[in-house]
Design a protein around this motif. Structure first.
Motif, PDB file in Angstrom:
ATOM      1  N   UNK A  47       0.833  -1.188   0.000  1.00  0.00           N
ATOM      2  CA  UNK A  47       0.000   0.000   0.000  1.00  0.00           C
ATOM      3  C   UNK A  47       0.876   1.249   0.000  1.00  0.00           C
ATOM      4  N   UNK A  48       0.374   2.298  -0.589  1.00  0.00           N
ATOM      5  CA  UNK A  48       1.106   3.558  -0.602  1.00  0.00           C
ATOM      6  C   UNK A  48       1.416   3.991   0.829  1.00  0.00           C
ATOM      7  N   UNK A  49       2.644   4.447   1.032  1.00  0.00           N
ATOM      8  CA  UNK A  49       3.157   4.957   2.295  1.00  0.00           C
ATOM      9  C   UNK A  49       3.489   3.848   3.302  1.00  0.00           C
ATOM     10  N   UNK A  50       3.387   2.575   2.908  1.00  0.00           N
ATOM     11  CA  UNK A  50       3.853   1.512   3.790  1.00  0.00           C
ATOM     12  C   UNK A  50       5.377   1.562   3.889  1.00  0.00           C
ATOM     13  N   UNK A  51       5.895   1.217   5.071  1.00  0.00           N
ATOM     14  CA  UNK A  51       7.325   1.176   5.316  1.00  0.00           C
ATOM     15  C   UNK A  51       7.748  -0.274   5.558  1.00  0.00           C
ATOM     16  N   UNK A  52       8.889  -0.645   4.997  1.00  0.00           N
ATOM     17  CA  UNK A  52       9.374  -2.020   5.110  1.00  0.00           C
ATOM     18  C   UNK A  52      10.874  -2.043   5.416  1.00  0.00           C
ATOM     19  N   UNK A  53      11.269  -3.058   6.155  1.00  0.00           N
ATOM     20  CA  UNK A  53      12.685  -3.320   6.389  1.00  0.00           C
ATOM     21  C   UNK A  53      13.216  -4.234   5.282  1.00  0.00           C
ATOM     22  N   UNK A  54      14.461  -3.990   4.887  1.00  0.00           N
ATOM     23  CA  UNK A  54      15.161  -4.842   3.914  1.00  0.00           C
ATOM     24  C   UNK A  54      16.537  -5.164   4.472  1.00  0.00           C
ATOM     25  N   UNK A  55      16.965  -6.391   4.310  1.00  0.00           N
ATOM     26  CA  UNK A  55      18.270  -6.835   4.804  1.00  0.00           C
ATOM     27  C   UNK A  55      19.167  -7.218   3.629  1.00  0.00           C
ATOM     28  N   UNK A  56      20.375  -6.643   3.589  1.00  0.00           N
ATOM     29  CA  UNK A  56      21.375  -7.079   2.634  1.00  0.00           C
ATOM     30  C   UNK A  56      21.328  -6.425   1.276  1.00  0.00           C
ATOM     31  N   UNK A  57      20.424  -5.467   1.070  1.00  0.00           N
ATOM     32  CA  UNK A  57      20.331  -4.783  -0.223  1.00  0.00           C
ATOM     33  C   UNK A  57      20.995  -3.414  -0.099  1.00  0.00           C
ATOM     34  N   UNK A  68      28.153  -8.902   8.853  1.00  0.00           N
ATOM     35  CA  UNK A  68      27.499  -7.598   8.961  1.00  0.00           C
ATOM     36  C   UNK A  68      26.819  -7.308   7.635  1.00  0.00           C
ATOM     37  N   UNK A  69      25.624  -6.745   7.689  1.00  0.00           N
ATOM     38  CA  UNK A  69      24.902  -6.437   6.462  1.00  0.00           C
ATOM     39  C   UNK A  69      24.177  -5.110   6.586  1.00  0.00           C
ATOM     40  N   UNK A  70      23.883  -4.539   5.435  1.00  0.00           N
ATOM     41  CA  UNK A  70      23.110  -3.296   5.392  1.00  0.00           C
ATOM     42  C   UNK A  70      21.666  -3.590   5.774  1.00  0.00           C
ATOM     43  N   UNK A  71      21.074  -2.701   6.549  1.00  0.00           N
ATOM     44  CA  UNK A  71      19.645  -2.785   6.831  1.00  0.00           C
ATOM     45  C   UNK A  71      19.039  -1.426   6.452  1.00  0.00           C
TER      46      UNK A  71
END
Length: 224
Positions: free
Chosen positions: A55-65, A215-218
């Motif tokens: 949905x528009x304006x939803x926030x999500x976490x991403x690991x390793x990208x 260690x990874x980017x979040x």
């Protein structure tokens, strides 16, 4: 250990597939669970295919990208975190916190504690992803920890937090011990994520025998 390199995807496409939305290249936890995206190839994430499930304006976490942000998305936070793994049986350290399993009747308090203390991405249905334990002061939930990602032999310990009024009593340590011991007894390998700048938590996990894996980017991204 390669499973851990893309643990989010391996969870969403594996044991947690029933909690996921998406397809063969990108998935997310369904609304109500932790707001996290996983990609089959985190170096070339398929944001286009997952957009239909957001949905528009939803926030999500991403690991390793760590690549450039695609059109229609915005990076709102970026840092790094460590994956730490506890290999071997976890038979030491008694838990004397009086922790009890959390059931659906406790999920509202768990959500309120997570919103206030921000132990990481958390939703009202996150405790359905595994076992959760909590410590109470009377009817009040004051500390908790539970399980989230799960793939192969690896089971994550997550959502570790203690109300500031009750910190310094070893509650978080006891909860981690409880979960890690139970995982070890099931033949699973406990692991967890900890932010680079959370030195206090990192030292606690080191004392409990957790070792640094990578260690990874979040990132936290917004679907615009």
């Amino acid at each position: 250990m390669e499973i851990l390199d893309n643990i989010v995807w391996n969870s969403l496409a594996g044991p947690h597939s029933r909690f996921a939305l998406g397809g063969p290249t990108a998935r997310r936890y369904a609304p109500g669970f932790s707001p996290i995206l996983g990609f089959a190839d985190p170096d070339r994430p398929d944001f286009a295919s997952i957009a239909a499930h957001c949905q528009r304006d939803e926030h999500f976490y991403c690991d390793g990208w760590a690549g450039s942000v695609p059109s229609g998305w915005q990076i709102v936070f970026e840092s790094s975190m460590f994956k730490m793994v506890r290999v071997g049986e976890f038979t030491d350290d008694d838990d004397r916190t009086g922790a009890i399993p959390l059931g659906p009747e406790h999920f509202l308090q768990a959500q309120e504690l997570a919103v206030r203390l921000q132990p990481g991405p958390f939703g009202p249905r996150t405790p359905e992803l595994g076992e959760y334990f909590g410590v109470f002061d009377g009817p009040r939930l004051i500390a908790m920890a539970g399980e989230r990602f799960h793939a192969g032999p690896f089971r994550e310990i997550s959502g570790v937090c203690t109300d500031p009024e009750f910190q310094g009593r070893g509650l978080a340590r006891g909860l981690v011990v409880t979960l890690a011991r139970r995982q070890s007894a099931r033949g699973e390998i406990p692991f967890l994520h900890v932010m680079r700048d959370n030195v206090r938590a990192r030292l606690m996990y080191e004392r409990l025998g957790f070792e640094y894996y990578r260690e990874s980017v979040v990132r936290v991204v917004r679907f615009a």
